[in-house]
Design a protein around this motif. Structure first.
Motif, PDB file in Angstrom:
ATOM      1  N   SER A 291       0.976  -1.336  -0.064  1.00  0.00           N
ATOM      2  CA  SER A 291      -0.121  -0.070   0.078  1.00  0.00           C
ATOM      3  C   SER A 291       0.850   1.213   0.158  1.00  0.00           C
ATOM      4  CB  SER A 291      -0.893  -0.089   1.098  1.00  0.00           C
ATOM      5  OG  SER A 291      -1.714   1.191   1.255  1.00  0.00           O
ATOM      6  N   ALA A 292       0.593   2.262  -0.758  1.00  0.00           N
ATOM      7  CA  ALA A 292       1.477   3.473  -0.771  1.00  0.00           C
ATOM      8  C   ALA A 292       1.266   4.349   0.209  1.00  0.00           C
ATOM      9  CB  ALA A 292       0.534   4.268  -2.148  1.00  0.00           C
ATOM     10  N   GLN A 293       0.054   4.455   1.076  1.00  0.00           N
ATOM     11  CA  GLN A 293      -0.233   5.176   2.036  1.00  0.00           C
ATOM     12  C   GLN A 293      -0.729   4.797   3.176  1.00  0.00           C
ATOM     13  OE1 GLN A 293      -2.261   8.854   1.351  1.00  0.00           O
ATOM     14  NE2 GLN A 293      -0.912  10.220   2.579  1.00  0.00           N
ATOM     15  N   PRO A 294      -0.230   4.860   4.619  1.00  0.00           N
ATOM     16  CA  PRO A 294      -0.976   4.109   5.694  1.00  0.00           C
ATOM     17  C   PRO A 294      -2.450   4.832   6.006  1.00  0.00           C
ATOM     18  CG  PRO A 294       0.493   5.949   6.289  1.00  0.00           C
ATOM     19  CD  PRO A 294       0.753   5.893   4.952  1.00  0.00           C
ATOM     20  N   GLY A 295      -3.296   4.074   6.429  1.00  0.00           N
ATOM     21  CA  GLY A 295      -4.652   4.596   6.786  1.00  0.00           C
ATOM     22  C   GLY A 295      -4.410   5.626   7.934  1.00  0.00           C
ATOM     23  N   LEU A 296      -5.693   6.425   8.105  1.00  0.00           N
ATOM     24  CA  LEU A 296      -5.696   7.493   8.906  1.00  0.00           C
ATOM     25  C   LEU A 296      -5.817   6.676  10.283  1.00  0.00           C
ATOM     26  CD1 LEU A 296      -8.212  10.288   7.272  1.00  0.00           C
ATOM     27  CD2 LEU A 296      -5.798  10.341   8.184  1.00  0.00           C
ATOM     28  N   SER A 297      -4.968   7.157  11.282  1.00  0.00           N
ATOM     29  CA  SER A 297      -5.008   6.857  12.718  1.00  0.00           C
ATOM     30  C   SER A 297      -5.813   7.918  13.503  1.00  0.00           C
ATOM     31  CB  SER A 297      -3.664   6.870  13.311  1.00  0.00           C
ATOM     32  OG  SER A 297      -2.871   5.847  12.843  1.00  0.00           O
ATOM     33  N   LEU A 298      -5.911   9.052  13.052  1.00  0.00           N
ATOM     34  CA  LEU A 298      -6.641  10.132  13.695  1.00  0.00           C
ATOM     35  C   LEU A 298      -6.876  11.251  12.887  1.00  0.00           C
ATOM     36  CD1 LEU A 298      -7.847  11.149  16.439  1.00  0.00           C
ATOM     37  CD2 LEU A 298      -5.597  12.147  16.941  1.00  0.00           C
ATOM     38  N   ILE A 299      -8.111  11.953  13.027  1.00  0.00           N
ATOM     39  CA  ILE A 299      -8.458  13.364  12.360  1.00  0.00           C
ATOM     40  C   ILE A 299      -8.403  14.350  13.549  1.00  0.00           C
ATOM     41  CG2 ILE A 299     -10.150  14.575  11.265  1.00  0.00           C
ATOM     42  CD1 ILE A 299     -10.865  12.008   9.669  1.00  0.00           C
ATOM     43  N   VAL A 300      -8.031  15.533  13.271  1.00  0.00           N
ATOM     44  CA  VAL A 300      -7.867  16.780  14.288  1.00  0.00           C
ATOM     45  C   VAL A 300      -8.473  17.758  13.539  1.00  0.00           C
ATOM     46  CG1 VAL A 300      -6.642  18.360  15.721  1.00  0.00           C
ATOM     47  CG2 VAL A 300      -5.868  15.945  15.237  1.00  0.00           C
ATOM     48  N   VAL A 301      -9.979  18.099  14.167  1.00  0.00           N
ATOM     49  CA  VAL A 301     -10.695  19.049  13.490  1.00  0.00           C
ATOM     50  C   VAL A 301     -10.418  20.299  14.165  1.00  0.00           C
ATOM     51  CG1 VAL A 301     -13.128  19.805  13.043  1.00  0.00           C
ATOM     52  CG2 VAL A 301     -12.444  17.352  13.135  1.00  0.00           C
ATOM     53  N   ALA A 302      -9.758  21.162  13.389  1.00  0.00           N
ATOM     54  CA  ALA A 302      -9.433  22.457  13.770  1.00  0.00           C
ATOM     55  C   ALA A 302      -9.501  23.930  12.962  1.00  0.00           C
ATOM     56  CB  ALA A 302      -7.837  22.716  14.185  1.00  0.00           C
ATOM     57  N   PRO A 303     -10.945  24.010  12.783  1.00  0.00           N
ATOM     58  CA  PRO A 303     -11.278  24.998  11.716  1.00  0.00           C
ATOM     59  C   PRO A 303     -10.893  26.226  12.336  1.00  0.00           C
ATOM     60  CG  PRO A 303     -13.250  24.092  13.181  1.00  0.00           C
ATOM     61  CD  PRO A 303     -12.104  23.622  13.516  1.00  0.00           C
ATOM     62  N   ARG A 304     -10.744  27.133  11.119  1.00  0.00           N
ATOM     63  CA  ARG A 304     -10.338  28.536  11.397  1.00  0.00           C
ATOM     64  C   ARG A 304     -11.270  29.448  11.995  1.00  0.00           C
ATOM     65  NH1 ARG A 304     -10.042  30.692   6.733  1.00  0.00           N
ATOM     66  NH2 ARG A 304     -10.269  28.787   5.458  1.00  0.00           N
TER      67      ARG A 304
ATOM     68  N   SER B 228     -19.773  12.189   9.340  1.00  0.00           N
ATOM     69  CA  SER B 228     -20.618  10.747   8.922  1.00  0.00           C
ATOM     70  C   SER B 228     -19.418   9.785   8.156  1.00  0.00           C
ATOM     71  CB  SER B 228     -21.762  11.228   7.939  1.00  0.00           C
ATOM     72  OG  SER B 228     -22.753  11.827   8.503  1.00  0.00           O
ATOM     73  N   PRO B 229     -18.699  10.517   7.381  1.00  0.00           N
ATOM     74  CA  PRO B 229     -17.722   9.625   6.787  1.00  0.00           C
ATOM     75  C   PRO B 229     -16.822   8.927   7.846  1.00  0.00           C
ATOM     76  CG  PRO B 229     -17.990  11.443   5.719  1.00  0.00           C
ATOM     77  CD  PRO B 229     -18.543  11.673   6.601  1.00  0.00           C
ATOM     78  N   TRP B 230     -16.310   9.687   8.725  1.00  0.00           N
ATOM     79  CA  TRP B 230     -15.682   9.272   9.685  1.00  0.00           C
ATOM     80  C   TRP B 230     -16.258   8.216  10.686  1.00  0.00           C
ATOM     81  CZ3 TRP B 230     -14.930  15.130  11.557  1.00  0.00           C
ATOM     82  CH2 TRP B 230     -14.409  15.679  10.466  1.00  0.00           C
ATOM     83  N   MET B 231     -17.266   8.380  11.004  1.00  0.00           N
ATOM     84  CA  MET B 231     -18.082   7.553  11.851  1.00  0.00           C
ATOM     85  C   MET B 231     -18.406   6.232  11.135  1.00  0.00           C
ATOM     86  SD  MET B 231     -18.621   9.214  14.666  1.00  0.00           S
ATOM     87  CE  MET B 231     -19.930   8.090  15.410  1.00  0.00           C
ATOM     88  N   ALA B 232     -18.690   6.277   9.819  1.00  0.00           N
ATOM     89  CA  ALA B 232     -18.614   4.867   8.927  1.00  0.00           C
ATOM     90  C   ALA B 232     -17.544   4.231   9.005  1.00  0.00           C
ATOM     91  CB  ALA B 232     -19.568   5.403   7.646  1.00  0.00           C
ATOM     92  N   SER B 233     -16.427   4.903   8.994  1.00  0.00           N
ATOM     93  CA  SER B 233     -15.165   4.186   8.639  1.00  0.00           C
ATOM     94  C   SER B 233     -14.633   3.780   9.954  1.00  0.00           C
ATOM     95  CB  SER B 233     -14.402   4.823   7.888  1.00  0.00           C
ATOM     96  OG  SER B 233     -13.886   6.202   8.458  1.00  0.00           O
ATOM     97  N   GLY B 234     -15.157   4.270  11.020  1.00  0.00           N
ATOM     98  CA  GLY B 234     -14.666   4.051  12.329  1.00  0.00           C
ATOM     99  C   GLY B 234     -13.415   4.918  12.582  1.00  0.00           C
ATOM    100  N   THR B 235     -13.261   5.842  11.986  1.00  0.00           N
ATOM    101  CA  THR B 235     -12.011   6.846  12.250  1.00  0.00           C
ATOM    102  C   THR B 235     -12.064   7.563  13.418  1.00  0.00           C
ATOM    103  OG1 THR B 235     -11.730   6.768   9.720  1.00  0.00           O
ATOM    104  CG2 THR B 235     -10.338   8.547  11.165  1.00  0.00           C
ATOM    105  N   PRO B 236     -11.101   7.672  14.498  1.00  0.00           N
ATOM    106  CA  PRO B 236     -11.212   8.137  15.583  1.00  0.00           C
ATOM    107  C   PRO B 236     -11.036  10.006  15.156  1.00  0.00           C
ATOM    108  CG  PRO B 236      -9.864   6.601  15.955  1.00  0.00           C
ATOM    109  CD  PRO B 236     -10.220   6.330  14.698  1.00  0.00           C
ATOM    110  N   HIS B 237     -11.747  10.765  15.769  1.00  0.00           N
ATOM    111  CA  HIS B 237     -11.414  12.306  15.682  1.00  0.00           C
ATOM    112  C   HIS B 237     -11.622  13.133  16.806  1.00  0.00           C
ATOM    113  CE1 HIS B 237     -15.515  10.647  14.403  1.00  0.00           C
ATOM    114  NE2 HIS B 237     -15.839  12.225  14.763  1.00  0.00           N
TER     115      HIS B 237
END
Length: 407
Positions: A238-251, A265-274
């Motif tokens: 695989s070319a790139q590792p899967g996401l371990s975490l998303i940090v939401v820091a909007p301006r 919704s996409p993060w919840m569906a994929s089980g991605t911690p955020h």
């Protein structure tokens, strides 16, 4: 094995027969009784001697091999003994990258204190290299978080944002003044590369690390375990590792303080911690860290608020649809403090722990800056399903307790 007393812990004699390792209550350990010969032997535990030589020198001090074995076992059990050579092949490869290790020695030392097993600090630092974190936002807050994560050894830090950098996006730990007028994503990528202690690894191969704290429910640990599974790297080739975490820091800090559930919704569906974080007006927030299906999410947060304040949905709709012409308030000191705390919580999670922001929001406000926490529990009406998981686990625990009582 080349055992060494953890050099990060300050050492002092409390009296003639007791040694204290560590200054602060969080990590201080007392060892005793220690006689003169054993105290002299402790000085030999500097990582330069293998066990055969240690046994030989101990005999010269009048100490038996059994005494040495018992002492080393006690030191390991107390979390005082380190052995970087035992951390595995990936850690060994990192140890020999002098240009990287010179930058990260303080981080490895800190990790060795936080994680008691020998080689635990270096093992976790090596594992960070194969992890991928996405930071959504490249303003004062998001860019600073991205630079700290990259500097702390996270090998793949993606920053997503649009538009061009403005003068008010500039921050000492974030975008430099030279980036004004440049595309934010381009400037952020350059910042991440400049902050990194070395080039990003070409492959994402690292073993699972860390442990789940005792007393954490199955639903939450499932989120933590899945994150560590992603951190272990993608399938071969695989070319790139899967996401371990998303940090939401909007301006625009409202989106961090009151996040739109549909965005996740996409993060919840994929089980991605955020992890949510933001600065709105003169208030900074860190959390909640959402483990999909295990902890309260953005939808739960919104439902709980609406229960406490029935007018909240009406006002929130106005704030979200209102015109955004003015530059949002974002105190530099507050943003830097929030960025540091958010990055520290993110790193703790990547290292295999469940930080205090898991299912909890930490909030502080100017001018007093007193941090306070608010638990964001699963809501029964939320579509995330976390409440059902918690309810099922509670019923299972009750049955287990009843069986124990009957037995």
């Amino acid at each position: 094995m080349y055992p060494m007393l953890k050099p990060a812990l300050h050492r002092a004699w409390r009296g003639r027969n007791t040694v204290q390792f560590g200054v602060t209550p969080a990590h201080a350990v007392r060892l005793g009784p220690v006689d003169i010969a054993t105290g002299s032997f402790l000085e030999l535990l500097d990582g330069t001697r293998g066990l055969p030589l240690l046994y030989e020198e101990a005999r010269g001090l009048g100490l038996s091999d059994h005494h040495v074995d018992v002492l080393l076992e006690r030191l390991v059990g107390a979390g005082l003994l380190d052995d970087p050579r035992s951390a595995g092949p990936h850690a060994e490869a990192l140890r020999h990258r002098a240009e990287v290790m010179d930058r990260q020695r303080p981080d490895v030392a800190s990790l060795s204190v936080a994680h008691p097993e020998p080689g635990g600090g270096l093992r976790r630092m090596a594992a960070r290299q194969s992890m991928r974190v996405q930071v959504r936002g490249a303003g004062r807050l998001g860019a600073s978080i991205a630079s700290v994560l990259s500097g702390a050894g996270v090998g793949h830090v993606d920053v997503l944002d649009g538009g061009r950098a403005e003068p008010w996006d500039v921050a000492p730990a974030g975008l430099p003044s030279a980036s004004v007028g440049e595309r934010r994503d381009v400037a952020a990528r350059r910042l991440v590369r400049r902050s990194a202690p070395g080039p990003a690894p070409r492959s994402a191969a690292a073993g699972r690390v860390g442990r789940v704290p005792a007393g954490v429910g199955r639903a939450a640990t499932g989120g933590a375990e899945s994150a560590r599974a992603r951190a272990a790297g993608p399938p071969e080739g695989s070319a790139q590792p899967g996401l371990s975490l998303i940090v939401v820091a909007p301006r625009e800090g409202l989106s961090g303080y009151a996040p739109v559930p549909d965005t996740a919704s996409p993060w919840m569906a994929s089980g991605t911690p955020h992890l949510y974080t933001g600065v709105v007006e003169a208030t900074g927030v860190v959390g909640p860290l959402v483990l999909p299906g295990g902890t309260g999410c953005a939808g739960c947060l919104e439902l709980h608020r609406a229960e406490r304040d029935p007018q909240w949905p009406r006002m929130l709709a106005q704030w979200r649809s209102g015109r955004r012409g003015a530059v949002p308030a974002c105190d530099l000191g507050l943003a830097t403090a929030v960025a540091g705390l958010a990055a520290a919580h993110a790193l703790a999670f990547l290292d295999g722990e469940l930080p205090a922001s898991t299912g909890t929001r930490w909030e502080t406000a100017l001018p007093l800056l007193d941090w306070r926490s608010e638990r964001v529990g699963p809501h029964a009406d939320c579509v995330c399903g976390a409440a059902e998981g918690v309810k099922g686990e509670g019923a299972s625990a009750a049955v287990q307790a009843q069986d124990t009582m009957v037995g």
